[in-house]
Design a protein around this motif. Structure first.
Motif, PDB file in Angstrom:
ATOM      1  N   LYS A   1      19.879 -12.825  -4.850  1.00 53.85           N
ATOM      2  CA  LYS A   1      20.710 -12.188  -5.880  1.00 53.85           C
ATOM      3  C   LYS A   1      21.935 -13.064  -6.142  1.00 53.85           C
ATOM      4  O   LYS A   1      22.578 -13.535  -5.213  1.00 53.85           O
ATOM      5  CB  LYS A   1      21.126 -10.791  -5.406  1.00 53.85           C
ATOM      6  CG  LYS A   1      22.015 -10.049  -6.383  1.00 53.85           C
ATOM      7  CD  LYS A   1      23.456 -10.061  -5.956  1.00 53.85           C
ATOM      8  CE  LYS A   1      24.404  -9.577  -7.031  1.00 53.85           C
ATOM      9  NZ  LYS A   1      25.798  -9.534  -6.560  1.00 53.85           N
TER      10      LYS A   1
ATOM     11  N   GLY B   1      29.119  -3.095  -9.476  1.00 57.52           N
ATOM     12  CA  GLY B   1      28.711  -3.875  -8.312  1.00 57.52           C
ATOM     13  C   GLY B   1      27.276  -3.589  -7.889  1.00 57.52           C
ATOM     14  O   GLY B   1      26.807  -4.062  -6.853  1.00 57.52           O
TER      15      GLY B   1
ATOM     16  N   ASP C   1      23.727  -5.662  -6.289  1.00 58.56           N
ATOM     17  CA  ASP C   1      23.367  -5.856  -4.864  1.00 58.56           C
ATOM     18  C   ASP C   1      22.309  -4.824  -4.479  1.00 58.56           C
ATOM     19  O   ASP C   1      21.347  -5.129  -3.765  1.00 58.56           O
ATOM     20  CB  ASP C   1      24.589  -5.628  -3.952  1.00 58.56           C
ATOM     21  CG  ASP C   1      25.713  -6.602  -4.225  1.00 58.56           C
ATOM     22  OD1 ASP C   1      25.418  -7.741  -4.617  1.00 58.56           O
ATOM     23  OD2 ASP C   1      26.882  -6.218  -4.045  1.00 58.56           O
TER      24      ASP C   1
ATOM     25  N   LYS D   1      34.545  -5.280  -1.601  1.00 57.75           N
ATOM     26  CA  LYS D   1      33.534  -5.180  -2.659  1.00 57.75           C
ATOM     27  C   LYS D   1      32.454  -6.261  -2.570  1.00 57.75           C
ATOM     28  O   LYS D   1      31.576  -6.320  -3.433  1.00 57.75           O
ATOM     29  CB  LYS D   1      34.195  -5.199  -4.032  1.00 57.75           C
ATOM     30  CG  LYS D   1      34.827  -6.528  -4.402  1.00 57.75           C
ATOM     31  CD  LYS D   1      35.199  -6.535  -5.865  1.00 57.75           C
ATOM     32  CE  LYS D   1      35.724  -7.915  -6.217  1.00 57.75           C
ATOM     33  NZ  LYS D   1      35.746  -8.170  -7.641  1.00 57.75           N
TER      34      LYS D   1
HETATM   35 MG    MG Z   1      29.426  -7.721  -6.481  1.00 63.72          MG
END
Ligand code: MG
Ligand code: ADP
Ligand code: ASP
Length: 406
Positions: A7, A149, A152, A207
């Motif tokens: 990723k 976010g 992930d 984060k």
């Molecule tokens: Mg991130």
């Protein structure tokens, strides 16, 4: 051939040169493994899209997610073009094409199912599947986003569903550090961290990994590596607790400035009131974190203070005001000027004095504590936002993280 999931976050695909760098990393890796490559939008892109929605004050959940998830469409398209130029057999895939099925909670959708048969079919034909992170399709057929976010989580969900050999999360730092290296330059990279520690670090604000991605990896015992897309070196491994021999008392310090404090004063001090308040908030899907209750000065009524994400504070205020008669409170205040500072470590379970050191360090810096919450391996305090940096730096030093190597 085995399958590896890679990723790449926003900064790793932030411009055409960076995307070309990703294409080179893939060109190297594809000689050894079949690859699923999950991408974020270019750095800043999702913020820009969110800003458009803020300006027009949109509360159209379906359209909002259509806009928010569009940044990922661009990056997977661009990377695919570059891979094809390198004659790598690859295909770009959006969430709905796989499909990655989610529930209907727009902007924080949960993945319900991934069609692995379809993916396996693609993998027989192509060497690299370039998949848009952060997005899925709801059971009602609308495009959803997994929360900021969230790519992930897309990567970890794919790696878990397909039993991948590795799940590598490439980002703009060398791994997971003892605290945010952008706040404390003396922060050290951690070589290995347990799922539990990483979960606490993410959920308290670090984060570098989306909290739900860590939960999912832990559930499936999937080892994650966090590493830099710009340097060719090992990153941080997130592993099962059993594999860690030496347990640090405190392995990291995290902070979050994304929470607001809500105080409800003058509520009746009798059974059932908390259940009522938090029941109303839960009904609206509002996440409550730290909670403090105390008797008010009159000795009859009570005050309750708790924190909610900044993005949900307006909603919380409306719910509570609409139920003023039911709760019978005298006043309601919110404060966004707070930050939550946490220290995390597996070794805390067997050590006393960790909390005391935290409180003393903050006191020595004249920082007042507004609320406290703890778990087996974490202590969090709420403080005035202006003290965030000094609190992080002084705690990082107090627990010897400036000098330790792990
Ligand atoms: Mg991130
Ligand atoms: P990406 O775009 O690759 O997903 P993020 O911005 O989501 O990257 O996460 C990486 C950032 O997380 C780093 O730039 C760093 O500022 C921040 N961060 C906060 N806490 C930590 C920590 N303990 N270790 C590493 N990075 C951290
Ligand atoms: N692009 C999305 C965001 O900025 C998802 C991600 O980067 O993981 O939140």
């Amino acid at each position: 051939m085995k399958l590896v999931v890679m990723k790449f976050g926003g900064t790793s695909v932030g411009d055409l040169d960076k995307i070309a760098n990703v294409a080179n990393i893939i060109n190297h890796e594809v000689k050894k493994n079949k690859l699923i490559v999950v991408l974020s939008a270019m750095a800043g892109e999702t913020n820009k899209l969110q800003n458009y929605l803020d300006i027009i004050k949109s509360d159209n959940q379906i359209e909002n997610d259509l806009v928010l998830t569009s940044g990922e469409n661009v990056t997977i398209g661009l990377l695919s073009i570059l891979l094809k130029k390198k004659r790598i057999k690859s295909i770009p895939l959006l969430g709905w094409q796989i499909p990655i099925i989610t529930d209907n909670s727009h902007q924080k959708a949960k993945i319900l199912n991934i069609d692995t048969n379809r993916i396996k079919k693609y993998l027989r034909k192509y060497d690299v599947l370039v998949i848009a992170g952060f997005q899925g399709i709801s059971t009602k057929g609308n495009i959803t986003s997994l929360g900021r976010g969230g790519s992930d989580t897309s990567a970890v969900a794919l790696a878990s569903a397909l039993n991948a050999k590795r799940c590598d999360i490439y980002t703009d730092v060398d791994g997971v550090f003892t605290t945010d290296p952008n706040i404390e330059p003396r922060a050290k990279k951690i070589n290995k961290l347990t799922f539990e520690e990483m979960l606490e670090m993410s959920s308290t604000g670090a984060k570098v990994l989306h909290t739900r991605s860590v939960e999912l990896a832990m559930k499936n015992s999937l080892v994650i590596q966090v590493l830099s897309s710009l340097k060719n070196k090992k990153g941080t491994l997130i592993v099962d607790e059993k594999k860690l021999i030496e347990k640090e008392i405190v392995s990291g310090v995290s902070y979050s400035i994304n929470e607001s404090k809500v105080t409800i004063s003058g509520i009746p001090d009798k059974p059932g009131i908390s259940a009522k308040i938090f029941g109303l908030l839960a009904e609206k899907n509002i996440n409550v974190d730290m909670i403090v209750q105390n008797i008010s000065q009159d000795g009859i009524s009570a005050n309750i203070t708790f924190t909610v994400p900044n993005s949900e504070v307006d909603k919380a205020q409306i719910v509570l005001k609409n139920n003023e008669k039911k709760i019978k409170f005298k006043s309601l205040n919110t404060d966004e000027n707070v930050s939550k500072i946490s220290v995390i470590g597996m070794g805390m379970m067997s050590q006393s004095g960790v909390a005391q050191k935290m409180f003393k360090t903050l006191a020595d810096n004249s920082i007042n504590i507004l609320a406290i919450s703890t778990s087996e391996i974490k202590i969090s305090v709420l403080i005035n936002k202006k003290f965030t940096n000094i609190a992080v730096k002084s705690l990082h030093k107090a627990y010897n993280l400036n000098s330790k190597k792990r």
